[in-house]
Every structure is written in C-alpha cells, then in structure tokens.
Design a protein around this motif. Structure first.
Motif, PDB file in Angstrom:
ATOM      1  N   HIS A 168       5.737   3.914   1.957  1.00  0.00           N
ATOM      2  CA  HIS A 168       6.351   5.014   2.691  1.00  0.00           C
ATOM      3  C   HIS A 168       7.281   4.465   3.782  1.00  0.00           C
ATOM      4  O   HIS A 168       8.404   4.940   3.957  1.00  0.00           O
ATOM      5  CB  HIS A 168       5.241   5.876   3.291  1.00  0.00           C
ATOM      6  N   SER A 190       0.861  -1.184   0.000  1.00  0.00           N
ATOM      7  CA  SER A 190       0.000   0.000   0.000  1.00  0.00           C
ATOM      8  C   SER A 190       0.902   1.240   0.000  1.00  0.00           C
ATOM      9  O   SER A 190       2.102   1.144   0.260  1.00  0.00           O
ATOM     10  CB  SER A 190      -0.868   0.004   1.254  1.00  0.00           C
ATOM     11  N   GLN A 191       0.307   2.390  -0.259  1.00  0.00           N
ATOM     12  CA  GLN A 191       1.068   3.647  -0.199  1.00  0.00           C
ATOM     13  C   GLN A 191       1.745   3.799   1.160  1.00  0.00           C
ATOM     14  O   GLN A 191       2.897   4.200   1.266  1.00  0.00           O
ATOM     15  CB  GLN A 191       0.137   4.848  -0.447  1.00  0.00           C
TER      16      GLN A 191
END
Ligand SMILES: Cc1cc2nc3c(=O)[nH]c(=O)nc-3n(C[C@H](O)[C@H](O)[C@H](O)COP(=O)(O)O)c2cc1C
Ligand code: SF4
Ligand code: FES
Lengths: 171, 423
Positions: free
Chosen positions: A11, A6-7
């Motif tokens: 990150h 996922s984003q």
C-alpha cells in the motif's frame, strides 16, 4: 525469508507511485522500503524490486550500487555511522572511531558476532556545528564525548538483551 | 539583531515551527499576497530587484533563474527544493527544516506559483530521516489549512509538494545529479546545455533552488524588494546564515547581513579559538572553497569580496582550524572526501581525486617525494575546467589552496619524513 512486501508495505509502495510521473522515479523510496522490511538489499530484493518497478535487474543494481545508504549485506541491529569528515575530525572523530573499535571489538565495515552492532565511517552528516557527530540507524547523536558514547552503547546493548526483537531506535 | 530573516522565528523562546506558531508570526501572509494580488511577472520582478542570489553555493540570481522557464510550454514544470546539504561544513538547511519548516515551504509554494508548477519536490539527503518526517508533517498541516492542494486560497492554483529522500551521495546536491537521482537513477550530473530551466526533471522545465534561498521569498513578498535590498552589500543583498564549525568556542549558526567580516564571525560571534590557541587556517564557504590564512580574515563575507581574494562564499560553511592542526592532514581529510564522492563519469575527476588522495597520504605519512608537491598542483590544473560538473573544481580548489598557502608545511613533511605536527 521470502522476499515480498506485506499488504501494508504494498500500500505504501502504491502511494509512492502517485508522487512521480514515471515508475522508475519511485526506485529509491521503494528500495528504502525494502531495506526497512528485509534489513538489506539482497539479490532477491533486487529482483523483487525490479519486478515491481518494471526495471531490469541490471538497472536496479546500477542504482543500488551508487548510493552508500543501501546495504548489500546483513547489518547489525544498530548501525553506527561515525562522521570522519573535517569538522568532526578536528574535534576528535578518530578517537571516537578508535573507542568504538575497542569497545565493540570490530573495525569499520564490520558487524559484531551477536549481530547487534555494525560500525561505519561516513562522510559529513551536515551536523558540523555540533561535531563530532554520528548516526545510529536513523537518529543523530551530536556533540559526542567518549562518555556519552559509552552510556549510549551500553543502553542499546542492554535493551537488545532484554528485548532482542525490539524494533526501532532507542531514544 | 532585528535584521533577521531566516532565523527570526526559530530563535524565539518557545517557538516550535508548527503551523500555528508560524501563522502567529505572520506566516503564509506572503502566500496570500502573492496568489491574491500579484502576477507571476510581478513576483519575478520583485525578486530580481531584491538582488536575491542563490544560497546553495553558486550565487545565481534567483529571479533571473525563474525567468528562464518558458512561459508558454505545454509541458509540466517542476521545482525542486535542494535540501541535500552535503557540503562539509554546512548545516543551515537542516536547522530551517527542523525549526521552521513552513518558512521554506511557503517560499516553495510561491516560487512554484511563479513558474506555474503544480508538483514540486523537496530533495532531502537520505540521512535527514527525522527532518523528512518533520517536513511531511508540515506539508500535511499546510494541506489541511488550504495552503497546498487544489485551488489554493481560492486562487485556482493547484500545488502538491512531495519529499524525496536521497540515499547517500554528495554529488546529488549538484542540480543535474539531483535531477537524475530524482528520476530514479544514479546521480550522474548531466552535460549542460540543455539547462534544467528548459529541460530538467522528466524532460520538463525545472528550477532547482536551495532551501535557504526559498526561505527568503516570503520576506521579499511581505516587505518588498527594497527592504531586502537595503540589507547587506551591493551584489550581496539580504542576510546569510553562516555556519561555523571546527576549533571555535561557540560553533553554530549565525545570521547576519551579508558583508559582516570573517573576523567578526570567528571572534565576536563564535567567541574565538578554543583553548585560546591561535588561528591557523579557515575555510570560508564549505569544504570546496579555497582556504584562507589569518592574514585574510578581514574579508567581508559576501560573494564579491571573497571572490576578490580568490575564494568564494559557497555555502557559507566556515571551518576554523587552530595552530595545532596539520595542514597536510586537513587537506588529506578533504581529498578522501572528494575521492570517495566523485561520481566517476569524467576521467580527470575520477582519477585525479584518487591520485591526490594517495599523494597526500604518503606525504602525511613520511613517504612523500620532493616532486609530489608540484605534482599535486599539476593534477589540480588537469582537473579544473575539464569535467562535466563543478565537482571537479570543488575537489581541486581546496588542494591547490592548501598546498599554495601552506607550502612550507608540506615541504617540511617531505624533508623530515614525518608529520611535523604529530605529538
Ligand atoms: C558538487 C556540488 C554539490 C552541490 N551541493 C549542493 C547542496 O548540497 N545543496 C544545494 O543547495 N546546492 C548544492 N549545489 C549547488 C546546486 O548545483 C545548485 O546550484 C543550487 O541548488 C541552486 O540553488 P540556488 O540557486 O538557490 O543556490 C552543489 C553543486 C555542486 C557542483
Ligand atoms: S566532475 Fe566528477 S562528479 Fe562531476 S560529473 Fe565528472 S566525475 Fe562526476
Ligand atoms: S564534518 Fe561531521 S557532520 Fe559535517
């Protein structure tokens, strides 16, 4: 399940890269992120992580296969890891394993049919002073008695029935 | 006992290990002193004169280890806090990380300053997930207070600490296996030389120190080398956190000046054997160190005294076994551990550990042959000194000691074709 972070996880992954002078050094923490998100390290995960880290699939395989905390197959929601090394063994680790075997109806290395529990025998957990010890997922349970274990497993089983998608360990 | 260094804070009622609590006990004053008024060389001298030796198992003099790092290299330098703590019977570093994390962090920052290292790591075993979280939190606190980051306390010294979790492999506690693992590879120990002080992590000079070793540094800086050297015995200065587990009434951690006897630790601290059974055997320094008999427990628990009787202080993980314990079974248990954990690089280790395990397994289960006992000893001889890393000895010594010291029990198993202690 498509294998892609996922984003949010991406990150976290970027943050890992800042910690080391090489990309490869981020392989173990990245594999931990992957195991957290995807449940286990499938061949697809190995390919995906290899891509992220500029490693060959063979290199990543080589890393994964060395470390016992990376699971190559789907595990139960609660992975019970019972220490069976000397200090725990002196204080009844074998009874604990037997008890869990009959309670869960599985042998070490197996997962219950409802995918709730996996049982593993593991080496010294560094908790010998509070032996016998075990971990369930990322949490330690120490100075174990069969009674304590019954209560714990029953609580986890109930919690799973009530809220099958609940994430994280039960305290 | 006021002579405590490592457990002094954590044993106080209400002490949480937060930065606030740590500072209230004088925490980070050593860092201020070191960065403010001491040169790198002065600190190395101080630590050398204190006599501090590594607490990770090998007992190497800490100041000397630091002095091997080249002073004028253009390369980066790395320091790694070895928090892998996987030697069976050992559980002291975990307590430090949970109950007083800033103690080892402060030592780590000072030690990094000494070797001019701007990035250091804590290599923590993967199972210690919550402990890693605690360390991450403590690092944040130290950053916010200016003890970590750029230009620490106005000294011009920049430093960052990262926590790196292992993933389940005992061999990653061995310092070169650890370095390989930190680099993102299998934890295969390296052939030495080159030693890590010259070529360690990422090809750069590297110091690996144990969590407890580093936790001693603030005391030495605050109080001077003489205060430290006055505790303990010659060539075994300071205190030691002894870990007692197994068949004792009060297992746990006990910090005492080095040189307390094993008997005192078992009977006075841990209150003796459970169920008032008798003592049969005790491992003094973590699973790798040769087992002792009840006749040997007057030994002082320091490096030289244990070496003199053919064992070692190791990690000071004391595993106590009562007279109901089967020595073949205990030995088998450990041999399974070593067979499982061998990294597999060297043939004598890989083959030998598995072979010893299967021989012990058949002796314990009534299928042993009379020759098996000498065969075990022969295998230990074939492993010792013929491997890349000290894991070879770590797996061979326990078997040799159990077989030699409790030989008649092994022989009885073979003769009676069964475990002679099984109920
Ligand atoms: C098989 C093996 C396992 C080891 N495991 C650990 C460990 O878990 N923790 C540790 O601090 N040292 C361990 N060591 C010792 C390290 O190699 C190294 O000597 C130590 O971390 C150095 O720190 P010190 O000088 O502060 O003791 C191990 C050594 C061997 C051979
Ligand atoms: S001695 Fe054993 S653990 Fe050490 S490098 Fe050789 S095979 Fe690996
Ligand atoms: S032997 Fe079980 S935690 Fe160490």
């Amino acid at each position: 399940m498509s294998v892609e972070f996922s984003q949010k996880t991406l990150h976290e992954f970027e943050g890992l890269l800042d910690r080391y002078p090489t990309r490869k050094a981020a392989s173990i923490p990245t594999l931990f992120l992957a195991q957290r998100d995807f449940g286990y390290i499938s061949n697809e995960v190995i390919e995906y992580v290899s891509g992220l880290l500029d490693l060959t699939v063979a290199e990543t395989n080589n890393i994964v296969s060395f470390y016992s905390m990376f699971y190559r197959e789907k595990m139960g929601k609660h992975v019970i890891q019972v220490c069976h090394t000397l200090s725990c063994s002196l204080l009844g680790a074998a009874n604990i394993v037997d008890h869990l075997k009959s309670k869960l109806g599985i042998s070490p290395g197996e997962t219950t049919l409802d995918n709730q529990f996996s049982l593993l025998k593991v080496e010294c957990l560094g908790a010998c002073g509070t032996a016998p010890a075990m971990r369930i997922n990322d949490d330690y349970y120490e100075s174990l008695t069969l009674d304590k274990i019954d209560k714990l497993i029953d609580r986890l089983a109930v919690k799973s029935v009530n809220n099958p998608s609940a994430e994280g360990p039960v305290q | 006992m006021n002579n405590k260094i490592i457990m002094k804070n954590m044993e106080q009622p209400g002490y949480t290990g937060s930065l606030k609590d740590y500072e209230a006990e004088g925490g980070y004053s050593a860092l201020k002193k070191a960065l403010g008024e001491m040169s790198q060389d002065a600190i190395i001298e101080e630590v050398k004169k204190s006599g501090l030796r590594g607490r990770g198992g090998a007992g190497f003099p800490t100041g000397m280890k630091w002095s091997f790092v080249p002073k004028d290299t253009p390369k980066a330098r790395y320091l790694i806090n070895n928090a892998d703590e996987s030697e069976p019977g050992t559980f002291k570093d975990r307590a430090i990380m949970i109950r007083d994390p800033h103690l080892t962090l402060e030592g780590q920052i000072i030690s990094s300053y000494v070797i001019k290292c701007n990035v250091s790591y804590i290599y923590i075993r993967g199972e210690f997930y919550r402990e890693a979280e605690i360390l991450e939190r403590a690092i944040k606190e130290a950053e916010n207070a200016g003890y970590l980051g750029d230009n620490i306390l106005g000294s011009g010294f920049d430093h960052r600490i990262y926590v790196h979790r292992g993933a389940g492999a005992y061999i990653c506690g061995e310092e070169t296996g650890l370095i390989e693992s930190l680099e993102g590879k299998r934890g295969w120990p390296r052939i030495k030389p080159p030693f890590p002080a010259l070529e360690g992590a990422f090809g750069c000079p590297t110091v690996v120190n144990n969590t407890e070793t580093l936790a001693n540094i603030p005391f030495i800086i605050n109080n001077g080398y003489a205060a430290f050297a006055s505790i303990g015995v010659e060539r075994g200065t300071g205190t030691k956190v002894y870990c007692i587990s197994g068949h004792v009434k009060k297992p746990g951690l006990y910090e005492f000046p080095m040189g307390i006897t094993l008997k005192e630790l078992i009977y006075d601290c841990a209150d003796g054997i459970r169920d008032d059974n008798n003592l049969k055997a005790v491992i003094p320094g973590g699973a790798s160190m040769p087992v002792l008999t009840p006749g040997e427990i007057d030994v002082k628990m320091d490096f030289d005294s244990l070496a003199k009787i053919g064992s070692h202080l190791g990690s000071a993980g004391i595993i106590v076994m009562d007279d109901k314990t089967c020595m073949v079974d205990a030995c088998l248990n450990l041999s399974k551990f070593y067979a499982h954990e061998s990294c597999g690089q060297c043939t004598p280790c890989r083959e030998g550990m598995g072979w010893m395990k299967s021989i012990l397994d058949r002796i314990e289960h009534g299928q042993g042959e009379p020759d098996d006992i000498d065969l075990l000893l022969e295998i230990t001889n074939n492993i010792e000194g013929r491997t890349i890393c000290a894991f070879g000895e770590a797996g061979a010594w326990p078997v040799r000691a159990f077989v030699t010291k409790f030989r008649s029990e092994f022989e009885e198993h073979v003769k009676q074709k069964k475990c002679v202690l099984a109920a």
